[in-house]
Design an enzyme around this catalytic site. Structure first.
Site, short mmCIF file in Angstrom:
data_model
loop_
_atom_site.label_atom_id
_atom_site.label_comp_id
_atom_site.label_asym_id
_atom_site.label_seq_id
_atom_site.Cartn_x
_atom_site.Cartn_y
_atom_site.Cartn_z
N MET A 18 51.34 80.01 68.47
CA MET A 18 51.19 81.34 69.07
C MET A 18 49.91 81.41 69.91
SD MET A 18 52.81 84.05 66.41
CE MET A 18 51.42 84.19 65.32
N ALA A 20 45.87 80.99 70.99
CA ALA A 20 44.56 81.12 70.32
C ALA A 20 44.26 79.81 69.60
CB ALA A 20 44.52 82.32 69.37
N GLY A 24 42.87 73.05 64.35
CA GLY A 24 44.07 72.83 63.53
C GLY A 24 45.29 72.60 64.40
N HIS A 25 45.46 73.45 65.41
CA HIS A 25 46.57 73.26 66.34
C HIS A 25 46.47 71.90 67.03
CE1 HIS A 25 46.24 77.84 66.51
NE2 HIS A 25 47.48 77.66 66.13
N GLN A 142 56.13 78.35 55.28
CA GLN A 142 56.78 78.28 56.60
C GLN A 142 57.28 76.87 56.89
OE1 GLN A 142 55.25 80.24 60.35
NE2 GLN A 142 54.43 78.19 60.68
N VAL A 165 43.59 71.63 58.57
CA VAL A 165 42.26 71.35 59.10
C VAL A 165 41.34 72.50 58.68
CG1 VAL A 165 40.89 70.98 61.19
CG2 VAL A 165 43.24 70.10 61.05
P1 AMP Z 1 50.10 79.68 64.69
O1 AMP Z 1 49.68 79.60 66.09
O2 AMP Z 1 49.10 80.31 63.76
O3 AMP Z 1 51.50 80.23 64.52
O4 AMP Z 1 50.20 78.19 64.16
C1 AMP Z 1 50.94 77.22 64.88
C2 AMP Z 1 51.02 75.99 64.04
O5 AMP Z 1 49.73 75.50 63.75
C3 AMP Z 1 51.71 76.22 62.69
O6 AMP Z 1 52.55 75.12 62.40
C4 AMP Z 1 50.56 76.29 61.74
O7 AMP Z 1 50.88 75.91 60.43
C5 AMP Z 1 49.60 75.29 62.37
N1 AMP Z 1 48.23 75.53 61.91
C6 AMP Z 1 47.56 76.69 61.96
N2 AMP Z 1 46.33 76.55 61.40
C7 AMP Z 1 46.25 75.26 60.98
C8 AMP Z 1 45.25 74.49 60.32
N3 AMP Z 1 44.08 75.02 59.97
N4 AMP Z 1 45.51 73.20 60.04
C9 AMP Z 1 46.71 72.64 60.39
N5 AMP Z 1 47.69 73.31 61.02
C10 AMP Z 1 47.47 74.60 61.31
#
Ligand code: AMP
Length: 267
Positions: A18, A20, A24-25, A142, A165
Site C-alpha cells: 500500500m 509508504a 520491510g517492504h 494475512q 524486518v
Molecule cells: P502494507 O503496505 O502495510 O500493506 O504491506 C505490504 C507488504 O509488506 C505486506 O506483505 C506486509 O506484510 C509486508 N510488510 C509490512 N511491514 C513489514 C515488515 N516490517 N517486515 C516484513 N514485511 C513487512
C-alpha cells in the site's frame, strides 16, 4: 513488458504493497528479485480493506519517495492503479475467505479486512499472473489467508513469506509507525519484548494461559489497550493448549493512543 518477459520464459514476482514504503517492504522486493527474473511492485491503498471508521483517508501516501526507493532497487514495473481502475462503476464481487480468515484474531476486530485484502490480492494476482508473490510475516494471519485463498482458487502463484524486518529496538517496521508520537514510539517496542518474554516462558514450561495473562498485563502496563495476545498453531492458527500442540506462533494486536500495532513471533 510482462507479455514480453513471459514469451522469453522469464519468471515474474509480484510484491503487493500500500506504499509508504519502508525497509520491510524493500526486503520483500529483494527476496522477489532473488527468486524471479522480473519484479512488479504494486502500490494501491485498497479502500475495500478499510472500515469507515479506519484510516483510509489519512493513510500515509509517499509516492515520490516510494518511486525513488523502487528505482534504486531496479524493479521492473510499478503497478499503481487508481481506485476506479480496480473497482469500476458496477463492480459487485467480493471474496469471502474462511479458514485462517476466521481464526478470531484480526478478523475479530476488523471483520471487513480479509475480504477486502483477498479481493484486491486476487485481482492483482490475475492481472499480473506472477509465478510468486511475496508477503510479510509481520502480517502473519494475512500471509496464511492469502496462501489459503491462492490454493483454494487454483491461482498458480506461489505465496512466499518474508521474515519481519525490525527497528534496532525490536519494533516491527510499519507504515503506521509514522502515527506514533515520540512518547508512544518509546513505548512501542514493548510489544516485541513481551512476545519474546512469553516465548521464553513457554519454552521454560510456564502454562500457556498463565503466560498469556502475564503478557497481556505487561502490555497494558506499558499503556496499550490490548486487542489480543494469543498462542496459536503456526500453520492453522487454531488455538493451542500446550506447547506440544505446536509449532506455536504468538500473535499480538494492541492500540497505543490512536495507533493500532500488530506483531508476532515463532516460539
Ligand atoms: P502494507 O503496505 O502495510 O500493506 O504491506 C505490504 C507488504 O509488506 C505486506 O506483505 C506486509 O506484510 C509486508 N510488510 C509490512 N511491514 C513489514 C515488515 N516490517 N517486515 C516484513 N514485511 C513487512
Amino acid at each position: 513488458m510482462l507479455v514480453h518477459a513471459r514469451s522469453k520464459g522469464e519468471s515474474i514476482a509480484l510484491v503487493p504493497t500500500m506504499g509508504a514504503l519502508h525497509t520491510g517492504h524493500l526486503a520483500l522486493v529483494r527476496l522477489a528479485k532473488r527468486r524471479a527474473d522480473r519484479v512488479v511492485v504494486s502500490i494501491f491503498v485498497n479502500p475495500a480493506q478499510f472500515a469507515p471508521n479506519e484510516d483510509f483517508g489519512s493513510y500515509p501516501r509517499t509516492w515520490e519517495a516510494d518511486l525513488a526507493a523502487l528505482s534504486q532497487l531496479e524493479v521492473d514495473l510499478v503497478w499503481a492503479p487508481s481506485v476506479a481502475t480496480m473497482y469500476p462503476e458496477g463492480f459487485a464481487t467480493r471474496i469471502v475467505p474462511g479458514g485462517p480468515a476466521l481464526a478470531g484474531l484480526e478478523d475479530a476486530f476488523r471483520p471487513h479486512f480479509f475480504g477486502g485484502v483477498c479481493t484486491v490480492v486476487a485481482k492483482m494476482l490475475l492481472q499480473i499472473q506472477p509465478d510468486i508473490a511475496t508477503f510479510g510475516e509481520k502480517d502473519y494471519q494475512q500471509l496464511k489467508v492469502v496462501a489459503a485463498m491462492a490454493h483454494d482458487l487454483d491461482i498458480p502463484a506461489k505465496i512466499v513469506g518474508v521474515p519481519t524486518v525490525r527497528e534496532k529496538d525490536g519494533l516491527a517496521l510499519s507504515s503506521r509507525n509514522a502515527y506514533l508520537s515520540a512518547g508512544e514510539r518509546a513505548v512501542a517496542p514493548t510489544l516485541y519484548r513481551v512476545l519474546k518474554e512469553c516465548a521464553a516462558h513457554l519454552k521454560g514450561g510456564r502454562p500457556v494461559s498463565q503466560t498469556l495473562a502475564l503478557g497481556r498485563a505487561a502490555v497494558e502496563r506499558a499503556g496499550f489497550v490490548v486487542d489480543y495476545l494469543e498462542a496459536r498453531h503456526a500453520g492453522t492458527l487454531a488455538p493451542i493448549a500446550r506447547l506440544t500442540d505446536g509449532p506455536v506462533r504468538l500473535l499480538v494486536a494492541a492500540r497505543l493512543g490512536r495507533t493500532r500495532l500488530i506483531d508476532n513471533i515463532a516460539v
